[in-house]
Design a protein around this motif. Structure first.
Motif, PDB file in Angstrom:
ATOM      1  N   LEU C 284       0.976  -1.061  -0.050  1.00 46.75           N
ATOM      2  CA  LEU C 284       0.114   0.113  -0.068  1.00 46.75           C
ATOM      3  C   LEU C 284       0.883   1.184   0.008  1.00 46.75           C
ATOM      4  N   ILE C 285       2.010   1.208   0.443  1.00 47.20           N
ATOM      5  CA  ILE C 285       3.001   2.600   1.097  1.00 47.20           C
ATOM      6  C   ILE C 285       3.532   2.634  -0.440  1.00 47.20           C
ATOM      7  N   LEU C 286       3.920   1.590  -1.088  1.00 49.09           N
ATOM      8  CA  LEU C 286       4.870   1.655  -2.630  1.00 49.09           C
ATOM      9  C   LEU C 286       3.957   1.809  -3.517  1.00 49.09           C
ATOM     10  N   ASN C 287       2.627   1.603  -3.561  1.00 50.09           N
ATOM     11  CA  ASN C 287       1.783   1.515  -4.913  1.00 50.09           C
ATOM     12  C   ASN C 287       0.652   2.505  -4.911  1.00 50.09           C
ATOM     13  N   LYS C 288       0.708   3.532  -5.527  1.00 52.65           N
ATOM     14  CA  LYS C 288      -0.444   4.592  -5.542  1.00 52.65           C
ATOM     15  C   LYS C 288      -1.785   4.174  -5.800  1.00 52.65           C
ATOM     16  N   ASN C 289      -2.113   3.085  -6.464  1.00 50.04           N
ATOM     17  CA  ASN C 289      -3.350   2.654  -6.647  1.00 50.04           C
ATOM     18  C   ASN C 289      -3.491   1.299  -6.068  1.00 50.04           C
ATOM     19  N   GLY C 290      -2.792   1.135  -5.033  1.00 47.25           N
ATOM     20  CA  GLY C 290      -2.805  -0.195  -4.351  1.00 47.25           C
ATOM     21  C   GLY C 290      -2.273  -1.359  -5.233  1.00 47.25           C
TER      22      GLY C 290
END
Lengths: 291, 291, 291
Positions: C284-290
């Motif tokens: 979640l922290i590393l991917n803008k759209n989950g």
């Protein structure tokens, strides 16, 4: 190939020549593979290592095997000095590591540790050296080296130079050689009656081991043996032309550096084959239909 | 780009300005690349590190360079305290690590260690700091920082603040700057005659180094210098507007934290460029046709 | 899902039940994903770990989370004994590590260390345990375990067995449970008045913690408590049939090994969920759209 899938590797005594040939065949396959294909073998898989005795060499060989085949490694290089311990049982440490990884390597001073770990682990366990007798992946590496460099194992004359007393490497090799029709001369040395000098011209394989300093009653005795116990150019000249010299490494003075470039010296090849036999074994354990 | 393919990086003295420009160009390319493209540069390749002197900073910079370009790292962070040693020769340790990896980084206290390692290794060797004078990847990082932040290197006035006696970082930088037409003021300090205060308003680059405590005859002397030897806001105000402050890090008190946010402070940028210049170098060494 | 993108995770007190549900949902998604899909979640990303207190367990859990989702980890397992330090400030160490990685995990003895690190870091910071009260990822793991194994959190009777004095794990869990409607019995023991024996048949969750040896005035006192403070088969028999036993591990003698195979024992499941809740959080922290 399914015989290794999700199986533990506890003892070289569990391997018959058919199993060994499967691993040798898989190793040959990896050696011929283009790097891009190799990197798919353990892609996305994680090796977990637990070393209760530090052994940088064995650990790096496994890590290199994973890296070359696309996988990752994580674990504890020295469990006893790690915060993990805090008095935790071996069973718990193994169980947790089996959650973090797809296959485990365990190095432990106790006989039976790997078999015990395999019982509590959800993931396959590879014995990375345990107790006084077991180091199966070293034996596989050594047998493969003999096979590949001599073209066969059956029918060879094999000399083991040095002390066997604390050598799990040598014990495992001897158990592995039990699958083949070989003549073995053990405990060859310069100072004992069954001396290397007497048989050197008859050997196909000269397997040299490190002198175990801790075995000697005093420093003086150790230094005397250490000094006399050297394979050098003079010895190489007396060997059969196709004979090979092996050593599990690291070496101290047992083999003189001036024979490193001789055709007979195969100890660096042996280290290289260690990476690829481990890669083959990991590939067979992690892939149902081989690779 | 083939000039670096499978080549060793032993000394900054082996680099002329043309070679440096090749590395700078490759670094610029990486900085502009989307991350997905970066990750193909060393994909599936393994860096093997051998640190006979621990240096967490240099090791992590190399590891980060590999990780950002898709590769893997493994090795020994502190060889001398590792079980590998057991009296093993440098040659053997290097040979084995060259089996486990595609490129090596060696950190070693002795002059000539990297050149020796390159001779026995099957894989290219990068000097990660050796002896008193050599730290070529640090010099490349520093030169790139100057080039990128000042737009050029030729024609600049460069001041080196602090002691040069044990500084392989500074020596390597000076050798690297020998390829350019620069004016260098060395050994600037608050306590010696060629003092920083006298020249600060004339400098384009202020390169600050850590005070080497071990150089001082007694603690009192050290503390006196340590206290006086600080770049602070007052000093920054006297600098040319476009002048830059560099430091190889880690720093102690040499640079006051309150100037970290000034436009002149470039030491964190310098650390970042260290990751990318190393990535570029690794990419050039590992790919025949560049990347 | 953007609520976590590039955000720090400093304290479980910053999490409301909605945020927790987002993480739980992402964890469930990972648990159902085929491994090949998982490996894209953090592909090509690097976790940087900085442990000022060694904690092999927490570090390996994060590393395993990255490995399972395609990413890489690098960092310093024991900063205080590392060469990095040489007196370097926490701010500088964090800044440099934020250059080498895409997300940081910090373990530090001081309260407030993670919040401070988040301020100086360019990359998101996850608190991997700090001071006396904060261990947010452990709390998330524990809450997820309760939710998944009991089907809900609201309405449960939860008993905390053992000492709370130095337990950041327990404090964080209690803060996290503050988002739910639960009845909590704390400080249950065999030796104090609010004893486990009195309430065991009423509990849905028995959360056992390690006895903190350092808390006891003398060895004798410690051994007395250590011996009496055991969850065994007798206790399990008195529990509700669906009640669960949890423990943050490692355990010493607090839980008898003979209940490991009982349906109530969930501490190894809890460790497994730790890997997947961390993977979800990192994703979640590393991917803008989950993911």
């Amino acid at each position: 190939m399914e015989e290794f899938f999700q199986e533990d590797v506890i003892s070289i005594r569990d391997m018959d020549s058919e199993k060994l040939e499967s691993i040798f065949g898989a190793t040959e396959k990896i050696l011929r593979m283009p790097p891009d294909s190799r990197r798919k073998i353990t892609l996305g898989r994680t090796l977990g290592y637990l070393f209760f005795e530090p052994s940088t060499r064995t650990r790096l060989s496994f890590q290199a095997a994973m890296a070359a085949t696309g996988g990752t490694s994580l674990g504890i290089a020295d469990v006893t000095s790690s915060s993990t311990q805090k008095g935790e049982s071996l069973a718990d440490t193994v169980r947790i590591m089996s959650i973090y990884s797809d296959v485990l390597v365990l190095r432990h001073p106790s006989d039976g540790s790997s078999r015990f770990a395999a019982e509590v682990s959800d993931k396959p366990v590879i014995n990375g050296g345990s107790g006084t007798e077991e180091h199966p992946t070293q034996a596989i590496q050594d047998l493969f080296t003999i096979k590949r460099e001599k073209g066969k194992i059956d029918g060879l004359n094999i000399g083991i130079v040095g002390d066997l007393k604390y050598g799990r490497t040598v014990y495992s090799l001897l158990y592995g050689l039990g699958n083949y029709d070989v003549k073995i001369k053990k405990r060859l040395s310069f100072t004992e009656s069954a001396s290397l000098e007497d048989v050197i011209d008859d050997l196909d394989v000269v397997y040299v081991t490190r002198i175990q300093k801790e075995r000697f009653p005093d420093e003086e005795e150790y230094l005397k043996v250490r000094g006399s116990y050297v394979i050098g150019l003079d010895m190489v000249k007396r060997m059969k032309s196709g004979a090979i010299i092996m050593h599990p490494l690291p070496r101290l003075d047992e083999i003189s550096a001036d024979i490193d470039r001789s055709r007979n010296a195969k100890y660096f090849k042996q280290a290289e084959y260690g990476k690829y036999t481990r890669a083959a074994l990991l590939g067979l354990i992690l892939n149902k239909n081989g690779f």
